[in-house]
Design a protein around this motif. Structure first.
Motif, PDB file in Angstrom:
ATOM      1  N   VAL A 189       0.837  -1.093   0.001  1.00 17.68           N
ATOM      2  CA  VAL A 189      -0.034   0.074   0.003  1.00 17.68           C
ATOM      3  C   VAL A 189       0.983   1.268   0.034  1.00 17.68           C
ATOM      4  O   VAL A 189       0.883   1.965  -0.998  1.00 17.68           O
ATOM      5  CB  VAL A 189      -0.865  -0.129   1.315  1.00 17.68           C
ATOM      6  N   ASP A 190       1.725   1.501   1.096  1.00 20.65           N
ATOM      7  CA  ASP A 190       2.435   2.369   1.054  1.00 20.65           C
ATOM      8  C   ASP A 190       4.053   2.239   0.382  1.00 20.65           C
ATOM      9  O   ASP A 190       4.250   1.233   0.552  1.00 20.65           O
ATOM     10  CB  ASP A 190       2.802   2.888   2.514  1.00 20.65           C
ATOM     11  N   PRO A 191       4.714   3.298   0.152  1.00 22.09           N
ATOM     12  CA  PRO A 191       5.901   3.005  -0.514  1.00 22.09           C
ATOM     13  C   PRO A 191       6.780   2.343   0.398  1.00 22.09           C
ATOM     14  O   PRO A 191       7.669   1.360  -0.284  1.00 22.09           O
ATOM     15  CB  PRO A 191       6.482   4.489  -0.944  1.00 22.09           C
ATOM     16  N   PHE A 255      -2.182 -11.668  -0.657  1.00 21.22           N
ATOM     17  CA  PHE A 255      -2.524 -10.270  -0.464  1.00 21.22           C
ATOM     18  C   PHE A 255      -2.700  -9.686  -1.930  1.00 21.22           C
ATOM     19  O   PHE A 255      -2.260  -9.950  -2.935  1.00 21.22           O
ATOM     20  CB  PHE A 255      -1.492  -9.474  -0.023  1.00 21.22           C
ATOM     21  N   LEU A 256      -3.858  -8.736  -1.811  1.00 19.86           N
ATOM     22  CA  LEU A 256      -4.230  -7.993  -3.082  1.00 19.86           C
ATOM     23  C   LEU A 256      -4.504  -6.647  -2.644  1.00 19.86           C
ATOM     24  O   LEU A 256      -5.329  -6.290  -1.817  1.00 19.86           O
ATOM     25  CB  LEU A 256      -5.573  -8.636  -3.685  1.00 19.86           C
ATOM     26  N   THR A 257      -3.691  -5.551  -3.469  1.00 18.11           N
ATOM     27  CA  THR A 257      -4.338  -4.223  -3.292  1.00 18.11           C
ATOM     28  C   THR A 257      -5.150  -3.815  -4.497  1.00 18.11           C
ATOM     29  O   THR A 257      -4.483  -3.951  -5.687  1.00 18.11           O
ATOM     30  CB  THR A 257      -2.865  -3.301  -3.157  1.00 18.11           C
ATOM     31  N   THR A 258      -6.304  -3.617  -4.628  1.00 22.87           N
ATOM     32  CA  THR A 258      -7.272  -3.211  -5.550  1.00 22.87           C
ATOM     33  C   THR A 258      -6.782  -1.954  -6.464  1.00 22.87           C
ATOM     34  O   THR A 258      -6.396  -0.773  -5.808  1.00 22.87           O
ATOM     35  CB  THR A 258      -8.507  -3.252  -5.158  1.00 22.87           C
ATOM     36  N   ASP A 324      -7.699  -1.638   0.049  1.00 26.22           N
ATOM     37  CA  ASP A 324      -7.707  -0.433  -0.951  1.00 26.22           C
ATOM     38  C   ASP A 324      -6.723   0.522  -0.802  1.00 26.22           C
ATOM     39  O   ASP A 324      -6.324   0.843   0.081  1.00 26.22           O
ATOM     40  CB  ASP A 324      -9.109  -0.174  -1.087  1.00 26.22           C
ATOM     41  N   MET A 325      -6.715   1.552  -1.993  1.00 28.01           N
ATOM     42  CA  MET A 325      -5.545   2.557  -1.737  1.00 28.01           C
ATOM     43  C   MET A 325      -6.613   3.600  -1.146  1.00 28.01           C
ATOM     44  O   MET A 325      -7.902   3.675  -1.486  1.00 28.01           O
ATOM     45  CB  MET A 325      -5.162   2.937  -2.988  1.00 28.01           C
ATOM     46  N   ASN A 326      -6.076   4.694  -0.848  1.00 27.83           N
ATOM     47  CA  ASN A 326      -6.872   5.991  -0.553  1.00 27.83           C
ATOM     48  C   ASN A 326      -5.996   7.069  -1.071  1.00 27.83           C
ATOM     49  O   ASN A 326      -4.941   7.039  -1.422  1.00 27.83           O
ATOM     50  CB  ASN A 326      -7.010   6.200   0.962  1.00 27.83           C
ATOM     51  N   ALA A 327      -6.502   8.458  -1.083  1.00 30.24           N
ATOM     52  CA  ALA A 327      -6.004   9.655  -1.920  1.00 30.24           C
ATOM     53  C   ALA A 327      -4.532   9.901  -1.133  1.00 30.24           C
ATOM     54  O   ALA A 327      -3.751  10.403  -1.829  1.00 30.24           O
ATOM     55  CB  ALA A 327      -6.949  10.727  -1.716  1.00 30.24           C
ATOM     56  N   THR A 329      -2.601   7.952   0.276  1.00 25.92           N
ATOM     57  CA  THR A 329      -1.662   7.025  -0.018  1.00 25.92           C
ATOM     58  C   THR A 329      -1.022   7.366  -1.497  1.00 25.92           C
ATOM     59  O   THR A 329       0.335   7.427  -1.769  1.00 25.92           O
ATOM     60  CB  THR A 329      -1.977   5.433   0.170  1.00 25.92           C
ATOM     61  N   VAL A 330      -2.026   7.799  -2.484  1.00 25.20           N
ATOM     62  CA  VAL A 330      -1.638   7.716  -3.764  1.00 25.20           C
ATOM     63  C   VAL A 330      -0.775   9.051  -4.008  1.00 25.20           C
ATOM     64  O   VAL A 330       0.278   9.000  -4.600  1.00 25.20           O
ATOM     65  CB  VAL A 330      -2.834   8.214  -4.463  1.00 25.20           C
TER      66      VAL A 330
END
Length: 363
Positions: A189-191, A255-258, A324-327, A329-330
């Motif tokens: 998720v995070d770098p 694991f999956l990050t969508t 999931d991602m969020n703004a 993190t993006v």
């Protein structure tokens, strides 16, 4: 319309409307024949050459039917059927899924030479040949499907189309997909999550971001991810939602990050055509090709969004942890991209610098 039923091991075989079954030797023979005939076709008068054409569409994705399976394969089939209908049969197609006609990375070059008629392939795969196309998988540069769709008629899309036409390629359908990550060891998720991981990014630019975050980058086409993750040669892979499903990566992932809602990147996977071949068609045939191609774009966006949602259900059913991602993190990934991938791309040549500035106008 004929659909080749030769696919790579692990891919879903397409249903064929022909009784013929190609052998590997026959496939090589057909490719060599296409290469040898391309120069001859170029010498024929356009009116003669364009009367009745059998065109080959190649792609790397698993085959299916016009109504089921990988949507990129479905797009090719629906495109072929509609063009054949509107052209009253003057244009017919053979579709080769699973890189069954030629290797994935050979398709772009083959189209430029007129040895392959059409292909649906991630544009960034040709980045070593045409550096400008790496913008098609630039992390953080396209924040949504809506922005991606706006590229076609915006300055950035027109400039990219011009560059590709100079290189012998015509974009028929603009197709975008969000990306996610399948992983064997932990959620990405995070770098900071990629530090020390053996991970596939999918393009030079994504790889630069991953390296800056401390990852060990592995480079290979999406249809080779399964084997690499199965053997442990790779721990995680970034690829499109549809590929996360079609290549059955849930079988080798925990694991999956969508890509639903937010994503690290959006990938341009256009349906493209050889300009050599396109220019030999009649004006009416060219108009039909481009009109049907445009019609496919709305179907592609809808299908891509559906797969962003469907991929989560597929992995959850296999017991994988889905995140999931969020703004926020993006933006962390985007900050790294600006000083690595974006800068590197702009520094490559004046054309790349112009493209990145035009793309930023849409942010």
């Amino acid at each position: 319309m004929f659909i080749s039923n030769r696919t790579r091991p692990g891919c879903v075989a397409a249903k064929s409307t022909s009784n013929d079954t190609q052998t590997p030797k026959a496939g090589r023979r057909n490719l060599l024949q296409a290469l040898s005939l391309a120069p001859l076709a170029a010498m024929l008068p356009a009116k003669v050459w364009a009367q009745n054409q059998l065109l080959k569409i190649s792609h790397q994705f698993p085959g299916g039917t016009a109504d089921s399976g990988d949507f990129r394969d479905r797009i090719c089939r629906q495109f072929a059927a509609e063009v054949e209908k509107r052209s009253n049969g003057s244009l017919k197609f053979e579709i080769y899924p699973g890189s069954s006609l030629m290797k994935t990375n050979a398709q772009f070059s083959a189209m430029r030479k007129g040895a392959l008629d059409l292909s649906l392939v991630p544009l960034s795969y040709a980045g070593g040949e045409v550096p400008e196309v790496n913008i098609g998988l630039m992390p953080g540069l396209v924040p949504s499907y809506e922005v991606g769709a706006a590229w076609k008629n915006a300055e950035v899309g027109k400039e990219l189309s011009r560059i590709l036409q100079e290189k012998g390629i015509v974009i028929v359908s603009w197709i975008w997909q969000a990306g996610g990550v399948a992983s064997r060891t932990k959620a990405v998720v995070d770098p900071d999550d990629v530090k020390g991981m053996k991970i596939r990014g999918g393009s030079r630019e994504v790889d630069l971001v991953l390296k800056a975050a401390g990852a060990a980058v592995v480079s290979l086409p999406s249809n080779e991810i399964y084997a690499a993750m199965q053997t442990g040669a790779m721990e995680a892979a970034m690829t499109s939602s549809t590929s996360l499903i079609s290549f059955r990566l849930e079988e080798v992932s925990k694991f999956l990050t969508t890509g639903r809602g937010q994503s690290y990147w959006y990938m341009l996977e256009p349906l493209m055509m050889s300009k050599v071949v396109f220019d030999r068609l009649s004006k009416d045939q060219q108009n039909i090709i481009m009109s049907v191609g445009a019609d496919m774009e709305a179907i592609a966006i809808k299908s891509a969004k559906q797969d962003d949602l469907a991929v989560a259900a597929v992995y959850e059913k296999k017991g994988a942890k889905v995140v999931d991602m969020n703004a926020t993190t993006v933006k962390k990934w985007q900050a790294i991209a600006r000083t690595t991938a974006w800068k590197d791309f702009a520094d490559r040549n004046e054309s790349c610098a112009k493209l990145i500035k035009l793309a930023e106008k849409l942010l």
